[in-house]
Design a protein around this motif. Structure first.
Motif, short mmCIF file in Angstrom:
data_model
loop_
_atom_site.label_atom_id
_atom_site.label_comp_id
_atom_site.label_asym_id
_atom_site.label_seq_id
_atom_site.Cartn_x
_atom_site.Cartn_y
_atom_site.Cartn_z
N GLY A 124 0.81 -1.22 0.00
CA GLY A 124 0.00 0.00 0.00
C GLY A 124 0.84 1.26 0.00
N ARG A 125 1.95 1.25 0.73
CA ARG A 125 2.84 2.42 0.76
C ARG A 125 3.52 2.65 -0.58
N ALA A 127 2.20 1.98 -3.60
CA ALA A 127 1.16 1.87 -4.64
C ALA A 127 1.62 2.55 -5.93
N ASP A 132 4.88 -2.87 -6.34
CA ASP A 132 3.46 -3.04 -6.06
C ASP A 132 2.76 -3.75 -7.21
N ARG A 204 -3.87 -4.08 1.74
CA ARG A 204 -3.26 -3.10 0.83
C ARG A 204 -4.26 -2.02 0.44
N LEU A 208 -4.10 2.07 1.39
CA LEU A 208 -4.22 3.16 0.42
C LEU A 208 -5.24 4.20 0.88
N ARG A 212 -4.49 8.31 2.32
CA ARG A 212 -5.10 9.49 1.69
C ARG A 212 -6.05 10.23 2.63
#
Length: 316
Positions: A124-125, A127, A132, A204, A208, A212
């Motif tokens: 996720g970090r 992405a 990824d 994941r 994300l 955000r």
């Protein structure tokens, strides 16, 4: 716990009781319709019709289905799982086997939690990066391969061709499987295959969303170290969803355990279930189906309760 959350939990528990009752009816009737007859299974194929008739009367199989179901359900409430076709109480047959299966499932869950969390947050970090993209593609492909296929491949390659680990997970009767860790490696890896991939994809996606979120962006703008941002801003938002997926995954491990145990001849409930279906030992099949269905149902309801509790806590 707020009053609203307590009311919701009580409602879900009441629903669980109703669903368990419905599940018992579906399990008993459904298994009863399977081919096979406990009386014939107990006496063997050479039994005469008169012997079969006497055995059916002794086992209560000559009674109406509704009466047999009520007696069986009443026995469940008192911890009586019935009697096998060979005359052994089902509870005695399954006592050690359930423990062996629980060891497999517990080890898989213990490894599932940290692996999926670390991989999910890491992807996720990153992405949109090559790592990824590659990782997400591999995870998607992994979820498409069932556990029993993975188990067969591992048994053939790692156990058979390379000989690094036992291809069959047998150990002396009465011993704990933990006393023979080498026989646990391949079955646990087989169970983890799909579970880790599915949980990682969910975590994941939640990472994300958390990255955000406005409060995470504010933390970064204020110069807070990335490690602190992850610990205080991202993980608290990810863990509730992760806990839900782990609970649901633990329920899915039950079905996978049956197939994996059959591949590796592991002395758990899987081998008992397969042999009982083959021989028409319906009381054992009914008991195992009820146990597995009940555990799956309770795990799913627990995931619902966790999600509702977290949602209500955030809204307060």
């Amino acid at each position: 716990m707020t009053r609203g959350t307590a009311r919701y939990v009580a409602g879900r528990l009441a629903t669980a009781v109703v669903l368990l009752a419905a599940l018992s009816l579906v399990v008993y009737v459904g298994v009863d319709l399977l081919p096979g007859d406990p009386a014939t299974a107990r006496l063997g194929p050479n039994a005469t019709p008169d012997q079969v008739a006497v055995a059916r009367e002794r086992l209560g199989l000559d009674q109406p289905l509704s009466r047999r179901y009520l007696e069986w359900a009443g026995g469940l409430l008192h911890g009586d799982l019935g009697t096998s076709a060979n005359g052994t109480p089902v509870a005695d047959m399954l006592a050690g086997r359930l423990g062996n299966s629980a060891v497999l499932a517990a080890l898989a869950i213990v490894l599932l939690v940290p692996l999926s969390l670390v991989l999910g947050v890491a992807l996720g970090r990153r992405a949109g990066s090559r790592a990824d993209g590659t990782g997400s593609t591999l995870l998607l492909l992994t979820t498409a391969v069932p556990e029993f296929v993975v188990a067969g491949m591992l048994a053939l390659l790692v156990g058979g061709q390379l000989g690094w680990l036992p291809a069959t997970s047998l150990f002396p009767a009465g011993d704990s499987p933990l006393a023979h860790p080498d026989v646990l490696v391949l079955p646990v890896l087989s169970l983890l295959w799909v579970s880790v991939a599915y949980a990682t994809r969910v975590i994941r996606a939640q990472t994300l969303i958390a990255l955000r979120a406005p409060h995470v962006e504010a933390m970064r703008l204020n110069g807070i170290p990335e490690r602190t941002v992850l610990r205080q801003g991202v993980l608290p938002a990810v863990l509730p969803s992760a806990l839900q997926i782990w609970l649901i995954g633990s329920a899915g491990l039950l079905g996978g355990t049956v197939l994996v145990e059959a591949v590796f001849s592991y002395p758990g409930i899987g081998t008992v279930l397969v042999s009982s279906v083959t021989t028409g030992d319906l009381p054992v099949v009914q008991a195992l189906a009820m146990i597995m269905g009940a555990l799956t149902l309770l795990a799913t309801i627990a995931a619902d309760v966790v999600g509702a509790a977290v949602g209500r806590t955030r809204s307060v």
